[in-house]
Motif scaffolding. Structure first.
Motif, mmCIF file in Angstrom:
data_model
loop_
_atom_site.group_PDB
_atom_site.id
_atom_site.type_symbol
_atom_site.label_atom_id
_atom_site.label_comp_id
_atom_site.label_asym_id
_atom_site.label_seq_id
_atom_site.Cartn_x
_atom_site.Cartn_y
_atom_site.Cartn_z
ATOM 1 N N PRO A 64 0.830 -1.212 0.000
ATOM 2 C CA PRO A 64 0.000 0.000 0.000
ATOM 3 C C PRO A 64 0.862 1.258 0.000
ATOM 4 C CG PRO A 64 -0.051 -1.076 2.157
ATOM 5 C CD PRO A 64 0.638 -2.018 1.226
ATOM 6 N N ALA A 65 0.411 2.262 -0.740
ATOM 7 C CA ALA A 65 1.207 3.481 -0.909
ATOM 8 C C ALA A 65 0.373 4.716 -0.606
ATOM 9 C CB ALA A 65 1.756 3.564 -2.335
ATOM 10 N N GLN A 66 1.049 5.738 -0.107
ATOM 11 C CA GLN A 66 0.427 7.020 0.211
ATOM 12 C C GLN A 66 0.810 8.045 -0.849
ATOM 13 O OE1 GLN A 66 -1.613 8.170 2.877
ATOM 14 N NE2 GLN A 66 -1.677 9.980 1.573
ATOM 15 N N ALA A 67 -0.176 8.599 -1.544
ATOM 16 C CA ALA A 67 0.090 9.691 -2.475
ATOM 17 C C ALA A 67 0.227 10.990 -1.693
ATOM 18 C CB ALA A 67 -1.039 9.808 -3.493
ATOM 19 N N VAL A 68 1.284 11.733 -1.955
ATOM 20 C CA VAL A 68 1.512 13.025 -1.312
ATOM 21 C C VAL A 68 1.327 14.102 -2.383
ATOM 22 C CG1 VAL A 68 3.120 14.472 -0.033
ATOM 23 C CG2 VAL A 68 3.117 11.987 0.328
ATOM 24 N N GLU A 69 0.177 14.756 -2.364
ATOM 25 C CA GLU A 69 -0.126 15.765 -3.378
ATOM 26 C C GLU A 69 0.709 17.015 -3.127
ATOM 27 O OE1 GLU A 69 -1.890 17.132 -6.823
ATOM 28 O OE2 GLU A 69 -2.248 15.161 -5.933
ATOM 29 N N VAL A 70 1.434 17.445 -4.158
ATOM 30 C CA VAL A 70 2.305 18.615 -4.042
ATOM 31 C C VAL A 70 2.041 19.562 -5.209
ATOM 32 C CG1 VAL A 70 4.135 17.397 -2.787
ATOM 33 C CG2 VAL A 70 4.169 17.435 -5.299
ATOM 34 N N GLY A 71 2.331 20.833 -4.996
ATOM 35 C CA GLY A 71 2.181 21.821 -6.052
ATOM 36 C C GLY A 71 3.471 22.008 -6.821
ATOM 37 N N ASP A 72 4.071 20.909 -7.228
ATOM 38 C CA ASP A 72 5.407 20.913 -7.820
ATOM 39 C C ASP A 72 5.400 20.116 -9.117
ATOM 40 O OD1 ASP A 72 8.072 20.736 -8.453
ATOM 41 O OD2 ASP A 72 8.712 19.809 -6.570
ATOM 42 N N PRO A 73 5.253 20.769 -10.262
ATOM 43 C CA PRO A 73 5.232 20.029 -11.527
ATOM 44 C C PRO A 73 6.545 19.331 -11.839
ATOM 45 C CG PRO A 73 5.348 22.398 -11.936
ATOM 46 C CD PRO A 73 5.087 22.224 -10.469
ATOM 47 N N GLY A 74 7.620 19.730 -11.160
ATOM 48 C CA GLY A 74 8.914 19.092 -11.381
ATOM 49 C C GLY A 74 8.935 17.615 -11.078
ATOM 50 N N VAL A 75 7.970 17.132 -10.291
ATOM 51 C CA VAL A 75 7.952 15.706 -9.942
ATOM 52 C C VAL A 75 7.624 14.837 -11.148
ATOM 53 C CG1 VAL A 75 7.290 16.266 -7.580
ATOM 54 C CG2 VAL A 75 5.513 15.593 -9.225
ATOM 55 N N LEU A 76 7.122 15.448 -12.218
ATOM 56 C CA LEU A 76 6.754 14.707 -13.427
ATOM 57 C C LEU A 76 7.770 14.882 -14.547
ATOM 58 C CD1 LEU A 76 2.967 15.689 -13.630
ATOM 59 C CD2 LEU A 76 3.964 13.701 -12.483
ATOM 60 N N LEU A 77 8.751 15.763 -14.360
ATOM 61 C CA LEU A 77 9.626 16.170 -15.462
ATOM 62 C C LEU A 77 11.003 15.538 -15.347
ATOM 63 C CD1 LEU A 77 8.689 19.965 -15.558
ATOM 64 C CD2 LEU A 77 7.793 18.125 -16.996
ATOM 65 N N ASP A 78 11.208 14.454 -16.113
ATOM 66 C CA ASP A 78 12.534 13.867 -16.198
ATOM 67 C C ASP A 78 13.125 14.188 -17.565
ATOM 68 O OD1 ASP A 78 11.116 12.237 -17.865
ATOM 69 O OD2 ASP A 78 11.563 10.372 -16.825
ATOM 70 N N MET A 79 14.249 13.594 -17.881
ATOM 71 C CA MET A 79 14.996 14.013 -19.072
ATOM 72 C C MET A 79 15.535 12.803 -19.815
ATOM 73 S SD MET A 79 18.318 16.450 -19.056
ATOM 74 C CE MET A 79 19.418 16.554 -20.459
ATOM 75 N N ASP A 80 14.690 12.218 -20.649
ATOM 76 C CA ASP A 80 15.133 11.082 -21.458
ATOM 77 C C ASP A 80 15.605 11.514 -22.846
ATOM 78 O OD1 ASP A 80 14.633 9.148 -19.511
ATOM 79 O OD2 ASP A 80 12.533 8.960 -20.094
ATOM 80 N N THR A 81 15.051 12.597 -23.367
ATOM 81 C CA THR A 81 15.340 13.023 -24.729
ATOM 82 C C THR A 81 15.716 14.505 -24.757
ATOM 83 O OG1 THR A 81 13.067 13.701 -25.195
ATOM 84 C CG2 THR A 81 13.611 11.373 -25.569
ATOM 85 N N GLU A 82 16.184 14.968 -25.907
ATOM 86 C CA GLU A 82 16.502 16.386 -26.057
ATOM 87 C C GLU A 82 15.250 17.253 -25.930
ATOM 88 O OE1 GLU A 82 20.108 17.318 -28.795
ATOM 89 O OE2 GLU A 82 19.034 15.627 -29.710
ATOM 90 N N ALA A 83 14.110 16.734 -26.377
ATOM 91 C CA ALA A 83 12.854 17.476 -26.213
ATOM 92 C C ALA A 83 12.521 17.641 -24.733
ATOM 93 C CB ALA A 83 11.718 16.762 -26.943
ATOM 94 N N ASP A 84 12.787 16.595 -23.947
ATOM 95 C CA ASP A 84 12.570 16.689 -22.494
ATOM 96 C C ASP A 84 13.462 17.762 -21.889
ATOM 97 O OD1 ASP A 84 10.789 14.549 -22.621
ATOM 98 O OD2 ASP A 84 12.304 13.065 -22.040
ATOM 99 N N PHE A 85 14.709 17.816 -22.355
ATOM 100 C CA PHE A 85 15.643 18.813 -21.830
ATOM 101 C C PHE A 85 15.157 20.223 -22.152
ATOM 102 C CE2 PHE A 85 19.999 20.932 -22.263
ATOM 103 C CZ PHE A 85 20.085 21.195 -20.916
ATOM 104 N N ALA A 86 14.666 20.426 -23.356
ATOM 105 C CA ALA A 86 14.143 21.743 -23.740
ATOM 106 C C ALA A 86 12.960 22.119 -22.857
ATOM 107 C CB ALA A 86 13.734 21.731 -25.209
ATOM 108 N N ALA A 87 12.105 21.140 -22.548
ATOM 109 C CA ALA A 87 10.946 21.412 -21.686
ATOM 110 C C ALA A 87 11.387 21.769 -20.271
ATOM 111 C CB ALA A 87 10.020 20.198 -21.669
ATOM 112 N N LEU A 88 12.416 21.099 -19.778
ATOM 113 C CA LEU A 88 12.951 21.416 -18.454
ATOM 114 C C LEU A 88 13.508 22.835 -18.418
ATOM 115 C CD1 LEU A 88 14.815 18.121 -17.496
ATOM 116 C CD2 LEU A 88 12.993 19.182 -16.162
ATOM 117 N N LYS A 89 14.245 23.219 -19.465
ATOM 118 C CA LYS A 89 14.808 24.563 -19.518
ATOM 119 C C LYS A 89 13.703 25.618 -19.575
ATOM 120 C CE LYS A 89 18.807 25.526 -20.405
ATOM 121 N NZ LYS A 89 19.963 25.970 -19.575
ATOM 122 N N ASP A 90 12.656 25.324 -20.343
ATOM 123 C CA ASP A 90 11.528 26.263 -20.421
ATOM 124 C C ASP A 90 10.870 26.427 -19.062
ATOM 125 O OD1 ASP A 90 11.959 26.648 -23.103
ATOM 126 O OD2 ASP A 90 10.368 25.308 -23.774
#
Length: 207
Positions: A169-195
């Motif tokens: 069983p797991a507890q979801a911790v709701e946060v106001g942080d979109p960074g928790v969804l933003l990783d960097m697998d591709t160059e497009a991901d990197f551009a999105a992170l920089k933006d």
């Protein structure tokens, strides 16, 4: 006093989907700081203990941020660390068996806020697993309680901890942080992170 969880920064991946001129974690991100350095700095700012799992490629950079005892360097073959995320998690957990739990944070997530990490750590307790959630979507870090030590040190391969997440069983911790969804697998991901980084630094319009 209860022993706090340790953040395990996972920085030993191959980054094979990233086609830039350098390893994705070495990309300059915020000023002179690389993606790798930004992620580790944010982990340290959480106030929780931090352990970095990486390869010799980033060992020197890691040593400029944390003590040598807080770095696990995985052996390499032909410049690439053997195994996958599961192996990295297992190595990190095995290096801190007395921790009050472990927060798993991929090193390619430089926008996860320190307060988010602290909030997820605080979410451990009633459930053996806690994870960051933004607008109903599961992200990182994911935290595991100390009772899951034997499960975590047996992990291996690229699957990571998915089987553990499915079983306990797991507890979801709701946060106001979109960074928790933003990783960097591709160059497009990197551009999105920089933006996103630029958006966070933009001045707030005056009314």
């Amino acid at each position: 006093m209860k022993t706090p969880p340790t953040i395990i920064v996972l920085g030993a991946g191959q980054g094979s989907r990233y086609t830039g001129a350098r390893h994705k974690l070495a990309e300059p991100f915020d000023g002179d700081d690389s993606v790798f350095t930004c992620t580790v700095r944010h982990a340290l700012a959480s106030g929780l203990p931090v352990l970095v799992v990486t390869t010799s490629r980033f060992a020197e950079e890691a040593a400029g941020l944390v003590a040598t005892r807080d770095i696990v360097v995985l052996g390499e073959r032909d410049g690439v660390a053997p195994g996958g995320m599961g192996d990295s998690i297992a190595a990190g957990v095995a290096a801190r068996p007395g921790a009050g739990g472990w927060l798993v944070l991929p090193a390619d997530m430089p926008l996860v806020r320190p307060a988010t990490m602290a909030a997820v750590a605080a979410g451990l307790g009633p459930h053996p697993v806690a994870y960051a959630q933004y607008q109903g979507r599961r992200g990182h870090p994911v935290a595991f309680g100390g009772e899951l030590f034997s499960e975590l040190v047996r992990l291996g391969g690229d699957e990571g901890a998915r089987r553990i997440l499915a079983r306990f069983p797991a507890q979801a911790v709701e946060v106001g942080d979109p960074g928790v969804l933003l990783d960097m697998d591709t160059e497009a991901d990197f551009a999105a992170l920089k933006d996103r980084l630029l958006a966070t630094k933009a001045p707030t319009p005056q009314a």
